[in-house]
Design a protein around this motif. Structure first.
Motif, PDB file in Angstrom:
ATOM      1  N   PRO A  92       0.830  -1.213   0.000  1.00 27.35           N
ATOM      2  CA  PRO A  92       0.000   0.000   0.000  1.00 27.35           C
ATOM      3  C   PRO A  92       0.859   1.256   0.000  1.00 27.35           C
ATOM      4  N   GLN A  93       0.415   2.249  -0.769  1.00 28.33           N
ATOM      5  CA  GLN A  93       1.125   3.520  -0.894  1.00 28.33           C
ATOM      6  C   GLN A  93       0.173   4.653  -0.554  1.00 28.33           C
ATOM      7  N   ASP A  94       0.659   5.657   0.146  1.00 29.73           N
ATOM      8  CA  ASP A  94      -0.160   6.803   0.512  1.00 29.73           C
ATOM      9  C   ASP A  94      -0.786   7.437  -0.728  1.00 29.73           C
ATOM     10  N   ALA A  95      -2.073   7.648  -0.686  1.00 28.58           N
ATOM     11  CA  ALA A  95      -2.820   8.191  -1.823  1.00 28.58           C
ATOM     12  C   ALA A  95      -2.475   9.642  -2.134  1.00 28.58           C
ATOM     13  N   ALA A  96      -1.746  10.319  -1.268  1.00 31.63           N
ATOM     14  CA  ALA A  96      -1.401  11.729  -1.483  1.00 31.63           C
ATOM     15  C   ALA A  96      -0.520  11.938  -2.709  1.00 31.63           C
ATOM     16  N   THR A  97       0.181  10.895  -3.173  1.00 32.01           N
ATOM     17  CA  THR A  97       1.102  11.029  -4.299  1.00 32.01           C
ATOM     18  C   THR A  97       0.455  10.800  -5.659  1.00 32.01           C
ATOM     19  N   THR A  98      -0.805  10.377  -5.670  1.00 36.26           N
ATOM     20  CA  THR A  98      -1.453   9.963  -6.914  1.00 36.26           C
ATOM     21  C   THR A  98      -2.922  10.377  -6.914  1.00 36.26           C
ATOM     22  N   THR A  99      -3.403  10.782  -8.083  1.00 39.84           N
ATOM     23  CA  THR A  99      -4.816  11.118  -8.248  1.00 39.84           C
ATOM     24  C   THR A  99      -5.498   9.979  -8.998  1.00 39.84           C
ATOM     25  N   VAL A 100      -6.615   9.512  -8.464  1.00 39.20           N
ATOM     26  CA  VAL A 100      -7.413   8.483  -9.123  1.00 39.20           C
ATOM     27  C   VAL A 100      -8.816   9.039  -9.338  1.00 39.20           C
ATOM     28  N   GLU A 101      -9.284   8.973 -10.582  1.00 38.65           N
ATOM     29  CA  GLU A 101     -10.644   9.380 -10.923  1.00 38.65           C
ATOM     30  C   GLU A 101     -11.286   8.263 -11.724  1.00 38.65           C
ATOM     31  N   LEU A 102     -12.587   8.122 -11.571  1.00 42.72           N
ATOM     32  CA  LEU A 102     -13.335   7.183 -12.386  1.00 42.72           C
ATOM     33  C   LEU A 102     -14.111   7.965 -13.432  1.00 42.72           C
ATOM     34  N   VAL A 103     -14.260   7.383 -14.590  1.00 44.39           N
ATOM     35  CA  VAL A 103     -14.953   8.034 -15.699  1.00 44.39           C
ATOM     36  C   VAL A 103     -16.156   7.182 -16.067  1.00 44.39           C
ATOM     37  N   HIS A 104     -17.311   7.841 -16.113  1.00 45.05           N
ATOM     38  CA  HIS A 104     -18.547   7.161 -16.483  1.00 45.05           C
ATOM     39  C   HIS A 104     -19.307   8.053 -17.447  1.00 45.05           C
ATOM     40  N   GLU A 105     -19.577   7.524 -18.635  1.00 45.81           N
ATOM     41  CA  GLU A 105     -20.318   8.257 -19.660  1.00 45.81           C
ATOM     42  C   GLU A 105     -19.709   9.634 -19.924  1.00 45.81           C
ATOM     43  N   GLY A 106     -18.370   9.696 -19.999  1.00 50.15           N
ATOM     44  CA  GLY A 106     -17.668  10.919 -20.370  1.00 50.15           C
ATOM     45  C   GLY A 106     -17.350  11.881 -19.250  1.00 50.15           C
ATOM     46  N   ALA A 134     -15.647  12.710 -15.510  1.00 48.28           N
ATOM     47  CA  ALA A 134     -14.690  12.236 -14.504  1.00 48.28           C
ATOM     48  C   ALA A 134     -15.224  12.508 -13.107  1.00 48.28           C
ATOM     49  N   GLU A 135     -15.098  11.522 -12.236  1.00 46.31           N
ATOM     50  CA  GLU A 135     -15.570  11.626 -10.857  1.00 46.31           C
ATOM     51  C   GLU A 135     -14.412  11.437  -9.891  1.00 46.31           C
ATOM     52  N   SER A 136     -14.258  12.359  -8.962  1.00 49.25           N
ATOM     53  CA  SER A 136     -13.258  12.233  -7.902  1.00 49.25           C
ATOM     54  C   SER A 136     -13.805  11.317  -6.812  1.00 49.25           C
ATOM     55  N   PRO A 137     -12.918  10.710  -6.024  1.00 50.35           N
ATOM     56  CA  PRO A 137     -13.405   9.836  -4.945  1.00 50.35           C
ATOM     57  C   PRO A 137     -14.207  10.625  -3.915  1.00 50.35           C
ATOM     58  N   ASP A 138     -15.166   9.952  -3.299  1.00 45.48           N
ATOM     59  CA  ASP A 138     -15.941  10.567  -2.220  1.00 45.48           C
ATOM     60  C   ASP A 138     -15.099  10.709  -0.966  1.00 45.48           C
ATOM     61  N   SER A 139     -14.132   9.796  -0.794  1.00 43.68           N
ATOM     62  CA  SER A 139     -13.213   9.902   0.334  1.00 43.68           C
ATOM     63  C   SER A 139     -11.914   9.181  -0.006  1.00 43.68           C
TER      64      SER A 139
END
Length: 126
Positions: A33-47, A49-54
């Protein structure tokens, strides 16, 4: 569409992996596991982009996500260039997708598909 809370855990691997890796190779790559502060993860649905809720530690959580949607993609942006980014299903011990990078090897994206689990790992390799 089967709305569920899903999570993506960011893990840094000691060995490079590819999309045709099997589960034994994933385990041998020593992905911690790596601290999430170093990376941005977004999900894309129907065009869109959504940021994580937490975000907590190494885990990005997306609430009320349509897990049975046929148009589920992911975008990962790292703070420095990496060799590969692989999305796996730890519960099923399956490699789901090898993401495609931009020219800088810091922005990665790929199609996850439909009817997935609610827990994924995002493996970042050197």
């Amino acid at each position: 569409m089967g709305f569920e809370t899903i999570s993506y855990e960011l893990r840094h691997c000691q060995e490079t992996l590819s999309g045709d890796a099997d589960w034994e190779q994933v385990q041998a790559a020593a992905c911690d596991p790596q601290d999430a502060a170093t990376t941005t993860v977004e999900l894309v649905h129907e065009g869109g982009a959504e940021s994580p809720d937490s975000t907590s530690g190494s885990v990005y959580t997306f609430e009320d996500w349509p897990v049975n949607s046929p148009s589920h993609s992911i975008s990962v942006t790292t703070s420095e260039a990496v060799s590969s980014v692989i999305v796996v299903e730890p519960t099923n011990e399956v490699v789901r997708d090898e993401l495609t990078s931009d020219a800088s090897d810091t922005r990665w994206s790929g199609f996850i598909g439909s009817r997935g689990p609610t827990e994924y790992w995002v493996l970042v390799t050197p």
